[in-house]
Design an enzyme around this catalytic site. Structure first.
Site, PDB file in Angstrom:
ATOM      1  N   ASP A  62     -53.204 -15.744   1.631  1.00 39.94           N
ATOM      2  CA  ASP A  62     -51.931 -15.032   1.632  1.00 39.94           C
ATOM      3  C   ASP A  62     -51.663 -14.663   3.086  1.00 39.94           C
ATOM      4  O   ASP A  62     -52.311 -13.770   3.648  1.00 39.94           O
ATOM      5  CB  ASP A  62     -52.034 -13.780   0.764  1.00 39.94           C
ATOM      6  CG  ASP A  62     -50.742 -12.961   0.754  1.00 39.94           C
ATOM      7  OD1 ASP A  62     -49.842 -13.248   1.572  1.00 39.94           O
ATOM      8  OD2 ASP A  62     -50.634 -12.025  -0.064  1.00 39.94           O
ATOM      9  N   TYR A 155     -33.590 -12.273   6.378  1.00 34.85           N
ATOM     10  CA  TYR A 155     -34.085 -13.605   6.731  1.00 34.85           C
ATOM     11  C   TYR A 155     -33.638 -14.039   8.131  1.00 34.85           C
ATOM     12  O   TYR A 155     -34.443 -14.546   8.923  1.00 34.85           O
ATOM     13  CB  TYR A 155     -33.610 -14.610   5.685  1.00 34.85           C
ATOM     14  CG  TYR A 155     -34.166 -16.001   5.849  1.00 34.85           C
ATOM     15  CD1 TYR A 155     -35.492 -16.280   5.528  1.00 34.85           C
ATOM     16  CD2 TYR A 155     -33.369 -17.044   6.319  1.00 34.85           C
ATOM     17  CE1 TYR A 155     -36.010 -17.556   5.671  1.00 34.85           C
ATOM     18  CE2 TYR A 155     -33.869 -18.327   6.465  1.00 34.85           C
ATOM     19  CZ  TYR A 155     -35.200 -18.582   6.139  1.00 34.85           C
ATOM     20  OH  TYR A 155     -35.701 -19.850   6.289  1.00 34.85           O
ATOM     21  N   LYS A 159     -36.102 -14.706  11.394  1.00 29.64           N
ATOM     22  CA  LYS A 159     -36.210 -16.007  12.062  1.00 29.64           C
ATOM     23  C   LYS A 159     -35.890 -15.889  13.547  1.00 29.64           C
ATOM     24  O   LYS A 159     -36.474 -16.600  14.377  1.00 29.64           O
ATOM     25  CB  LYS A 159     -35.292 -17.025  11.382  1.00 29.64           C
ATOM     26  CG  LYS A 159     -35.766 -17.419   9.983  1.00 29.64           C
ATOM     27  CD  LYS A 159     -37.192 -17.958  10.009  1.00 29.64           C
ATOM     28  CE  LYS A 159     -37.667 -18.369   8.642  1.00 29.64           C
ATOM     29  NZ  LYS A 159     -39.063 -18.855   8.649  1.00 29.64           N
TER      30      LYS A 159
END
Length: 254
Positions: A62, A155, A159
């Protein structure tokens, strides 16, 4: 005596990671791949790599948990004595409206996509430094780092952080002749149902097509090759021109 090159690709059991792992094997690398939930896919990729005459090993972890990253790299060190190319590909794509974003959403995306990338790259670089290997690190980010798509308040910034992190890592690792570069794909034809219809996206993509997994994989291979020995701290956007569009397509003539 020829040195057997080794590559490590996180998230190598599906999608872009699968393509990268197979392409690197075809180019002569022994390949390690990590996975979390796609063990069956990882096993299939490893089997295909072995049919190419290359060694393949799978590591499960993980990547949102630093202790599991450390364990994964310790296991890697026990099976491989070098690392020439590390590709941080693993990532979680999870988008939601800003006002509906929960702490759990936030932690899942930042945990894998940024925290995981940071500490995986750190451990890969440490191993290269210890072994005196002038290696290559390639980080798979997204054109969401530059664009402002809907439902991407977590998101997109994550990024952007990942891409900027690649630049900072490149600065600090240059003294060891370890190069760090980032690839930002746009819509990529992985075959995943979540991607939706291609035809529904072409209106905002000047070249009118999606990036292929093979194109991204070949870019990774190039960045890891001697041909790219002068390339570090660079970001390669592979989105068929999508970032160039800010208005109706008719106004651009495509």
């Amino acid at each position: 005596m020829d040195i057997q090159k080794v590559a490590f690709v996180t998230g190598g059991g599906t999608g872009i990671g699968k393509g990268i792992a197979l392409t690197l094997a075809k180019k002569g690398y022994d390949v390690a791949i990590s996975c979390r939930e796609s063990l069956k896919g990882a096993e299939a990729v490893a089997s295909e790599i072995r049919t190419l005459g290359r060694r393949a090993e799978i590591f499960s972890a993980d990547l949102s948990k630093v202790d599991e990253i450390l364990r994964m790299f310790q296991d890697f060190r026990e099976k491989f004595d070098r690392l020439d190319l590390f590709c941080n590909n693993a990532g979680l794509t999870e988008k939601m409206p800003f006002l509906e974003t929960t702490e759990e959403n936030f932690d899942r995306v930042t945990g894998v996509d940024f925290k995981g990338a940071f500490f995986c790259v750190k451990e890969a670089a440490k191993f290269m430094v210890e072994k005196g290997i002038q290696g290559s690190i390639v980080i798979i980010s997204s054109n969401n780092a530059e664009a402002h798509y809907a439902n991407s308040a977590v998101y997109g910034p994550v990024k952007a952080a990942v891409s900027k992190f690649g630049e900072h890592a490149a600065i600090e690792l240059a003294r060891y002749r370890i190069r760090v570069n980032t690839i930002e794909p746009g819509y990529t034809d992985t075959g995943s149902p979540r991607m939706g219809s291609k035809d529904d996206t072409y209106y905002k993509i000047p070249l009118g097509k999606w990036t292929t997994v093979e194109e991204v994989a070949e870019a990774v291979a190039y960045l890891g090759s001697p041909l790219a020995s002068s390339v570090t701290g660079a970001t390669l956007v592979m989105d068929n021109g999508a970032l160039l569009v800010s208005d109706k397509r008719e106004l651009y003539g495509f």
